[in-house]
Design an enzyme around this catalytic site. Structure first.
Site, PDB file in Angstrom:
ATOM      1  N   GLU A 146       0.840  -1.203   0.000  1.00  0.00           N
ATOM      2  CA  GLU A 146       0.000   0.000   0.000  1.00  0.00           C
ATOM      3  C   GLU A 146       0.876   1.254   0.000  1.00  0.00           C
ATOM      4  O   GLU A 146       0.714   2.148   0.834  1.00  0.00           O
ATOM      5  CB  GLU A 146      -0.941  -0.012   1.200  1.00  0.00           C
ATOM      6  N   GLU A 153      -5.633  -7.869  -1.499  1.00  0.00           N
ATOM      7  CA  GLU A 153      -6.159  -8.176  -0.160  1.00  0.00           C
ATOM      8  C   GLU A 153      -7.646  -7.908  -0.226  1.00  0.00           C
ATOM      9  O   GLU A 153      -8.062  -6.760  -0.345  1.00  0.00           O
ATOM     10  CB  GLU A 153      -5.550  -7.263   0.910  1.00  0.00           C
TER      11      GLU A 153
HETATM   12  C1  GAL Z   1      -4.200  -3.375   4.737  1.00  0.00           C
HETATM   13  C2  GAL Z   1      -2.729  -3.718   4.899  1.00  0.00           C
HETATM   14  C3  GAL Z   1      -2.577  -4.969   5.749  1.00  0.00           C
HETATM   15  C4  GAL Z   1      -3.406  -4.840   6.991  1.00  0.00           C
HETATM   16  C5  GAL Z   1      -4.848  -4.588   6.625  1.00  0.00           C
HETATM   17  C6  GAL Z   1      -5.765  -4.393   7.791  1.00  0.00           C
HETATM   18  O1  GAL Z   1      -4.368  -2.067   4.412  1.00  0.00           O
HETATM   19  O2  GAL Z   1      -2.110  -3.909   3.667  1.00  0.00           O
HETATM   20  O3  GAL Z   1      -1.234  -5.158   6.062  1.00  0.00           O
HETATM   21  O4  GAL Z   1      -2.901  -3.783   7.719  1.00  0.00           O
HETATM   22  O5  GAL Z   1      -4.932  -3.419   5.908  1.00  0.00           O
HETATM   23  O6  GAL Z   1      -5.771  -5.468   8.611  1.00  0.00           O
END
Ligand code: GAL
Length: 974
Positions: A192, A280
């Site tokens: 990110e 994700e």
């Molecule tokens: C995303 C990030 C992850 C984790 C997730 C929230 O933005 O890439 O590492 O932080 O959010 O659990």
């Protein structure tokens, strides 16, 4: 970009719409071993030109410090239908000191990647350098805070540091790539990376990966949509840019009404020449508001999964998906990032922290089996959707340009609606135009398939959803499902009238000789079975179940073909030898087990139990398995305790401690009063730190005024001349927005007569460090926030204070590398090994329970031992449970056999249970439990609870060896 372009040539690109042949994508194991080419085009990844739909679950090895249990979780992930895992690699977990790395024991990621490979799980490797992940420093090592140069930029200091990390981790990842016989199929750089970006850095990280032998496609996960850089073009662009989507937000306190506040969750296409990548996709939530993870599981439960995941698959055509998290685990030791999470990182995931399977797991299975069984899904374009007669129902469609197969999403037009609507679709399928009845009841969505060559059959359309299908025992076996009580219809095509035998349930059939359509009509209820034979096609056994029945099936690949298993709580793998099917399965209760396997199969062995079976009219083998043996856990009724605050005594010898006399720091946050007291500047990075100050009183001192930065929920305690003068909450941040020049302020009155003019006095301060800030915004003023004392002055006099500081014994030079940098801090007991098995506590006071013991303010240790002899061949997850109504003035560090498994905070209602993972827990032997209780007011007895609990037992599991780590005798020569 030009530099990159030449580097990218090493990857074979399978370009062009018709470039790759479609084939089933559940055959990952075939492709592991041997060297393969990885490519991609706008539709999907390819391996040796064959399309892959990557359906991956996120797993953090560092949140499960028991390598044998990695296999348990990875097998559970695979059994849910995932064909991949997404793995962060945590720089700080491996590196206690600049230049020092450890990849052994619980850090043996080569072993982890080997396991993924053996299990046929593709891996998206995500070594950062920055990972976020709600872990201390976002994965950046704490020592990096003392390195000049902005983190996550091309500054030389940072560059040298991260290149060293990649020098170590990249070769391990590289040798496990699909291109070298392993299963790593993609490599994600950074995380990110959207704020304060430095394109040169993005380019350099990728160049470094290529230099280190990474030749699979490089990806990145972009956050939050909008206008943040997403690295799809320009300098620093990656080959396959992906998107992180958390449509349900983290609103765990309000799981019933929250419905997509952060958007509709349709993954954006970022490049025309690369697949759509949901890097994700939300599969749980962090518990930002302390609601407890069961609420997070509800927030992201099966309703949400059905509607959002299916809408995304059809809406975006994504063929690379990573669900965050499949299993969350535990931020043991000092792994948590303090501002968002506590010890448990259960995440409300499909697999619980105790490795249990939930209804979310069932939903993953229904969708994952489908996604990895129906090959035409790997290559689709948007297409005309059938029109519903009732506008309350919405449809969306994609189809495969080569096979014509259509995927139709049916859901409420208003995505928030929970109405019960029945209507018909006017559906032009590849095999003709039909009026198709559909129903959407409550929060639901379905992906209906038309025009699909299902094995040797032709599926014209169905209003049931496809779970999976396979050629088994000389026929096609297909499992279709729908919601309990809803009607379903399935149309198959034959060249002549087939024979239809309903073996179980109520199914009406009709054959239309003009079209060749065989239509089956039924209500989803239990499991109906229909055998269709003749009609110019191989025989078909159609299993038509409710969603619940569908989730009871397990699909296993064996050397003798696919086997379907029904009834066990989990099925890990199967083999067929000499007419016997051998199952590695978990059984949580006695009951039926049914196996659809090769026709030669006659016998069944589940685990080590030989099961008496009979052949059913469906051609399967059916028998009964016995349940798990009962488990009785010992009660903890023999404790020893002592108060342990020698540092408070004026005469304590601190001559070996480090002088805190620095006047400069790398941190952009300068101390409020010199000298620099931040513990990190003296090499003490994790857990509790002691400070001892000396001053010569003038007699005018009335108080001491301190500032400490601890991260959220941290505290500090103060003694003057051996007398406890109070505690305060530590600060979270200094000098940032909102500007706080006075973080974690505490003013402690010096009682009259406690210090005498001209006679040296001591002040002892114990400061907790709850973990390091992450660096989401690539901003050193956040990441390099100090920890420990930040300011100190006497009130009433200008007498200077000189300080010494002590954290974990050895500082960055670990005394206990097996347990690693995040296990202990600088409590006296930690320094002398009180937390370790074998510590001599015989002279301590005894008590029957923790609540029997009155506690003065400060630190006290409580130790006990317990013997376990759990039934062999069983999996019995165990936790230590504290009382719900804890004291706000107490916190407890929990050490199991010397491993810090977390911190119980008396006033944090969200967590009372602390997982004791097998491996750290001796399941057949004696265990040592040591609790360090930090009490700030002396008003309460010891914490309530402190009992062993289990979340359930099953026969099965994986063999778990004890994780080797030294005891007291080895480390302290006692
Ligand atoms: C995303 C990030 C992850 C984790 C997730 C929230 O933005 O890439 O590492 O932080 O959010 O659990």
């Amino acid at each position: 970009m030009r530099v990159l372009a030449s580097l990218l040539l090493v990857v074979v690109l399978a370009l062009g719409a018709g470039g790759a042949a479609a084939r089933p994508v559940d055959a990952a194991p075939d492709r592991v071993g041997g060297r393969h080419q990885v490519g991609y085009d706008r539709y999907s990844l390819t391996v040796d030109g064959e399309r892959i739909l990557l359906w991956a679950g996120e797993f953090h090895y560092f949140r499960l410090p028991s390598p044998d249990l990695w296999r348990d979780v990875l097998e559970k992930i695979r059994a849910a239908g995932f064909n991949g895992v997404s793995l962060y690699f945590h720089w700080g977990y491996h590196s206690p000191k600049q230049g020092v790395y450890d990849f052994t024991g619980v850090r043996d990621v080569d072993r982890l990647l080997g396991m993924a490979e053996e299990l046929g799980l593709y891996v998206v490797a995500r070594p950062g350098p920055y990972i976020n992940a709600e872990t201390t420093g976002g994965g950046l090592p704490a020592w990096l805070k003392q390195v000049p140069g902005r983190a996550r930029s091309s500054d030389p200091g940072y560059t040298a540091a991260y290149r060293d990390w990649l020098d170590h981790i990249d070769p391990i990842i590289a040798r496990h790539q699909v291109t070298r016989g392993g299963s790593v199929i993609a490599y994600n750089v950074e995380n990110e990376y959207g704020a304060n970006v430095d394109p040169l850095y993005m380019e350099q990280v990728q160049r470094k990966a290529r230099e280190d032998g990474i030749d699979v496609p490089i990806t990145h996960n972009n956050c939050c949509g909008g206008n943040l850089p997403n690295w799809s073009s320009g300098q620093g662009a990656v080959q396959i840019p992906g998107v992180d989507d958390y449509p349900q937000s983290f609103d765990c306190p309000d799981p019933d009404t929250t419905w997509g506040p952060w958007g509709d969750g349709i993954t954006r296409r970022l490049r025309e020449d690369a697949p759509v990548y949901a890097a994700e996709y939300q599969a749980g939530a962090i518990d930002l508001f302390d609601a407890g993870y069961e609420k997070c599981r509800q927030l992201t439960g099966p309703d949400y999964m059905r509607v959002f995941y299916k809408s995304n698959v059809v809406g975006s055509g994504a063929t690379m998906l990573g669900y965050y998290m499949a299993f969350g685990g535990t931020s043991w030791g000092w792994l948590p990032q303090p501002n968002d999470v506590y010890t448990s990182y259960d995440y409300g995931a499909a697999i619980t922290e105790g490795r249990g399977l939930t209804p979310k797991y069932d939903e993953f299975k229904r969708q994952g089996y489908f996604a990895t069984s129906v090959a035409p899904l790997t290559k689709t374009d948007p297409s005309a959707a059938p029109v519903p007669a009732d506008a309350a129902v919405g449809t969306l469609a994609r189809s495969n340009p080569d096979t014509g197969t259509q995927f139709v999403l049916v859901r409420h037009a208003d995505r928030a609606s929970a109405a019960d609507v029945t209507t018909t679709l006017d559906w032009s399928t590849p095999d003709g135009r039909y009026r198709v009845p559909v129903r959407i009841a409550g929060r639901d969505a379905k992906i209906l398939v038309a025009g699909y060559d299902l094995g040797g059959q032709r599926l014209v359309w169905s209003t049931s959803e496809v779970l999976t299908h396979a050629a088994i025992g000389g026929r096609d076996v297909a499992v279709l499902h729908g919601r309990d009580g809803e009607n379903g219809s399935t149309v198959l095509r034959y060249s002549s009238a087939p024979s239809v035998r309903v073996l179980d349930g109520r199914v009406a059939s009709s054959y239309d000789a003009a079209t060749g359509d065989l239509r089956l009509d039924y209500r989803h209820s239990g499991l109906a079975r229909v055998l269709v034979s003749g009609g110019g096609r191989p025989p078909l056994l159609l299993l038509l179940g409710t969603a619940e029945e569908a989730a009871r099936f397990w699909r296993l690949d064996t050397g003798s073909g696919t086997v379907l298993v029904r009834g066990t709580a989990l099925a890990r793998s199967a083999s067929v030898l000499g007419g016997t099917v051998r199952l590695r399965a978990d059984v949580d209760r006695a009951g039926e087990v049914e196996v659809f396997g090769p026709s030669s199969a006659r016998g069944l062995v589940v685990g080590d139990e030989s099961v008496r079976v009979r052949r059913t009219p469906s051609g399967s083998l059916l028998g009964e398995v016995s349940g798990p043996r009962p488990v009785v856990l010992p009660s903890l009724t023999d404790w020893r305790h002592r108060v342990d605050v020698p540092e408070a005594a004026p005469g304590f010898d601190d001559s070996r401690w480090t002088k805190a006399d620095r006047t400069t720091t790398e941190s952009p946050i300068k101390p409020k009063t010199p000298p620099v007291l931040a513990s990190g500047d003296y090499g003490f990075h994790h857990g509790n730190t002691w400070y001892r100050g000396r001053f010569t009183p003038t007699g005018a001192e009335t108080a001491i005024s301190l500032n400490a930065i601890t991260g959220r929920r941290g505290i500090y305690l103060v003694w003057v001349n051996g007398r406890y003068v109070g505690s305060a909450a530590g600060g979270v941040q200094a000098d940032s927005e909102p500007v706080n020049p006075d973080p974690g302020r505490g003013d402690f009155a010096i009682p009259a007569g406690l210090v005498e003019p001209g006679k040296p006095a001591t002040v002892s301060v114990l400061v907790e460090n709850m973990g390091h800030n992450d660096d989401w915004t690539a901003d050193d003023t956040r990441f390099k926030q100090p920890r420990g004392l930040f300011g100190a002055r006497l009130v009433g006099s200008d007498a200077p204070i000189t300080w010494r500081v002590q954290g974990a014994e050895g500082g960055e030079d670990l005394t206990d590398p097996a347990r690693g940098p995040l296990n202990t801090g600088g409590l006296h007991g930690e320094r002398v090994g009180t937390h370790l098995p074998g510590y001599p506590d015989r002279t301590w006071q005894r008590s029957r329970s923790l609540t029997d013991v009155p506690l003065p303010p400060g630190v006290s240790w409580h130790r006990t031992e317990f013997r376990l002899d759990l039934p062999k061949g069983h999996d019995v997850p165990i936790a230590l449970r504290f009382a719900e109504d804890g004291s706000p003035n107490q916190r407890v560090l929990v050490f199991l056999n010397g491993w810090n498994v977390g911190q119980y905070l008396g006033d944090l209602a969200a967590q009372q249970d602390f997982a004791l993972p097998a491996g750290l827990l001796r399941e057949h032997g004696v265990n040592s439990l040591a609790l360090a209780v930090i009490d700030t007011d002396g008003a309460d007895a010891g914490p309530g609870g402190g009992s062993l609990v289990t979340t359930g037992a099953s026969r099965g599991g994986v063999p778990v060896r004890d994780v080797p780590a030294p005891g007291y005798a080895e480390l302290h020569g006692g």
